[in-house]
Design an enzyme around this catalytic site. Structure first.
Site, PDB file in Angstrom:
ATOM      1  N   LEU A  68       0.858  -1.037  -0.106  1.00  0.00           N
ATOM      2  CA  LEU A  68       0.046  -0.068   0.013  1.00  0.00           C
ATOM      3  C   LEU A  68       1.013   1.202   0.066  1.00  0.00           C
ATOM      4  O   LEU A  68       1.923   1.002   0.542  1.00  0.00           O
ATOM      5  CB  LEU A  68      -0.956  -0.007   1.267  1.00  0.00           C
ATOM      6  CG  LEU A  68      -1.896  -0.881   1.295  1.00  0.00           C
ATOM      7  CD1 LEU A  68      -3.049  -0.782   2.593  1.00  0.00           C
ATOM      8  CD2 LEU A  68      -2.969  -0.702   0.253  1.00  0.00           C
ATOM      9  N   ASP A  69       0.563   2.272  -0.617  1.00  0.00           N
ATOM     10  CA  ASP A  69       1.530   3.263  -0.774  1.00  0.00           C
ATOM     11  C   ASP A  69       1.443   3.984   0.475  1.00  0.00           C
ATOM     12  O   ASP A  69       0.574   3.862   1.536  1.00  0.00           O
ATOM     13  CB  ASP A  69       0.618   4.647  -1.662  1.00  0.00           C
ATOM     14  CG  ASP A  69       0.737   4.257  -3.053  1.00  0.00           C
ATOM     15  OD1 ASP A  69       1.648   3.318  -3.379  1.00  0.00           O
ATOM     16  OD2 ASP A  69       0.135   4.864  -3.791  1.00  0.00           O
ATOM     17  N   PHE A  70       2.487   4.690   0.869  1.00  0.00           N
ATOM     18  CA  PHE A  70       2.755   5.429   2.033  1.00  0.00           C
ATOM     19  C   PHE A  70       1.611   6.394   2.556  1.00  0.00           C
ATOM     20  O   PHE A  70       1.345   6.161   3.716  1.00  0.00           O
ATOM     21  CB  PHE A  70       3.922   6.671   1.614  1.00  0.00           C
ATOM     22  CG  PHE A  70       4.179   7.740   3.051  1.00  0.00           C
ATOM     23  CD1 PHE A  70       4.854   7.072   4.130  1.00  0.00           C
ATOM     24  CD2 PHE A  70       4.057   8.567   2.790  1.00  0.00           C
ATOM     25  CE1 PHE A  70       4.932   8.072   5.151  1.00  0.00           C
ATOM     26  CE2 PHE A  70       3.897   9.719   3.971  1.00  0.00           C
ATOM     27  CZ  PHE A  70       4.555   9.381   4.862  1.00  0.00           C
ATOM     28  N   SER A  71       0.909   6.992   1.681  1.00  0.00           N
ATOM     29  CA  SER A  71      -0.210   7.750   2.062  1.00  0.00           C
ATOM     30  C   SER A  71      -1.615   7.134   2.243  1.00  0.00           C
ATOM     31  O   SER A  71      -2.608   7.810   2.726  1.00  0.00           O
ATOM     32  CB  SER A  71      -0.373   8.948   1.107  1.00  0.00           C
ATOM     33  OG  SER A  71       0.697   9.731   1.009  1.00  0.00           O
ATOM     34  N   THR A  72      -1.640   5.856   1.758  1.00  0.00           N
ATOM     35  CA  THR A  72      -3.141   5.371   1.851  1.00  0.00           C
ATOM     36  C   THR A  72      -3.064   4.191   3.112  1.00  0.00           C
ATOM     37  O   THR A  72      -2.060   3.601   3.519  1.00  0.00           O
ATOM     38  CB  THR A  72      -2.853   4.049   0.585  1.00  0.00           C
ATOM     39  OG1 THR A  72      -2.740   4.992  -0.637  1.00  0.00           O
ATOM     40  CG2 THR A  72      -4.241   3.413   0.378  1.00  0.00           C
TER      41      THR A  72
END
Length: 314
Positions: A68-72
């Site tokens: 998962l992306d850092f921001s997600t």
């Protein structure tokens, strides 16, 4: 669920069995890192809460099944042994895993259910090499077919500006022999790029707003649904809805089109039918290939018999 930043102690477990842990990953935290200065990661959280489950033979101590992306935020699956990791890996490799994300996007999305089709590639423009882009845009390299299913759930305001709550399902398009197949997966940053491409960027997406959307406390993208068709028991987990007024009072819902539960049920039903269709197509293609091989072998046998008969005649 909270608007507070991540901490080592703050780890929410959605599912825990002998083979898997599914976490509700916090926003703005990396899954793993070997950088000495990055102390706060999901890996560190797991080490803190479940030290006995760490496997020193693995690179990061834990077998993360996907990214998962850092921001997600949202559902993140971790395998607890080699056999489980192998089984999950095959599902992800075969693209039979179903994922769906909740998001708040800027503006009012008029078309309440839509398929977004843009091929996505790497952005080779100087200063944007960390980004992806759609085919035809400047610096777009090696674009690949991508599709996102979008379903509108609610209309409302975020900090006074119009936004839409949507459910997003990333798909990729593959050509299997003579057929186009939809796979239950996505490209890097696919949802962020597709939402931006249709003029409805994700609220708080600093990267794809080119640094302009920086007032929200986080990027409003959350991995809500994860379904891994494991045998004999599939893994189905949901990670709640963080985009509610009780968590973030800046979000003010005004008009609901459908409930999240109803949208997820419809998505799973549709996905089941797609999987059945894919299985039928694959079976037909394998049959075609087998027939071709059979025809070839019969032709080869005919030539061989002819050669033998000529040889015998001599």
């Amino acid at each position: 669920m909270t608007t507070e930043p991540a901490s080592v102690e703050n780890l929410r477990v959605l599912h825990h069995s002998e083979d898997f842990i599914v976490l509700d990953k916090h926003w703005d935290i990396r899954i793993d890192s070997k950088m000495w200065y990055e102390k706060l990661t999901v890996q560190a959280q797991l080490q803190h809460h479940f030290p006995d489950l760490a496997d020193p033979s693995t690179y990061y101590g834990f077998r993360f099944c996907h990214q998962l992306d850092f921001s997600t935020s949202g559902a993140l699956c971790v395998a607890l042994n080699k056999a489980a990791a192998g089984q999950a890996y095959r599902c992800f490799k075969d693209r039979t895993v179903t994922k769906a994300y909740l998001s708040l996007v800027r503006g009012t999305v008029e078309e309440t259910t839509q398929s977004i089709h843009f091929s996505i590639g790497k952005n080779c423009t100087e200063g944007k090499k960390h980004m992806m882009c759609i085919e035809g845009s400047e610096g777009c390299e090696n674009p690949k077919l991508s599709q996102t299913e979008l379903t509108v759930l609610e209309y409302g305001l975020y900090d006074g500006d119009p936004v839409t709550k949507v459910l997003l399902q990333p798909l990729t398009v593959h050509v299997l022999f003579t057929f186009y197949l939809l796979s239950l997966s996505g490209r890097t940053h696919q949802l962020r790029v597709h939402c931006s491409a249709i003029g409805h960027p994700i609220v708080g997406d600093f990267t794809y707003s080119l640094g302009t959307d920086n007032s929200p406390y986080r990027m409003m993208l959350h991995a809500h649904l994860l379904h891994i068709p494991l045998e004999p028991d599939p893994l189905l987990v949901t990670a709640g809805d963080p985009f509610v007024a009780t968590v973030d009072p800046k979000w003010l819902p005004q008009r609901s089109l459908r409930t999240l539960t109803a949208a997820v049920e419809a998505l799973l039903e549709k996905t089941g039918k797609q999987n059945n269709g894919v299985a039928e197509i694959e079976e037909k293609e394998m049959k075609l290939k087998e027939d071709e091989r059979t025809e070839e072998s019969e032709e080869q046998r005919r030539i061989c018999r002819q050669w033998l008969s000529e040889w015998a005649g001599d």
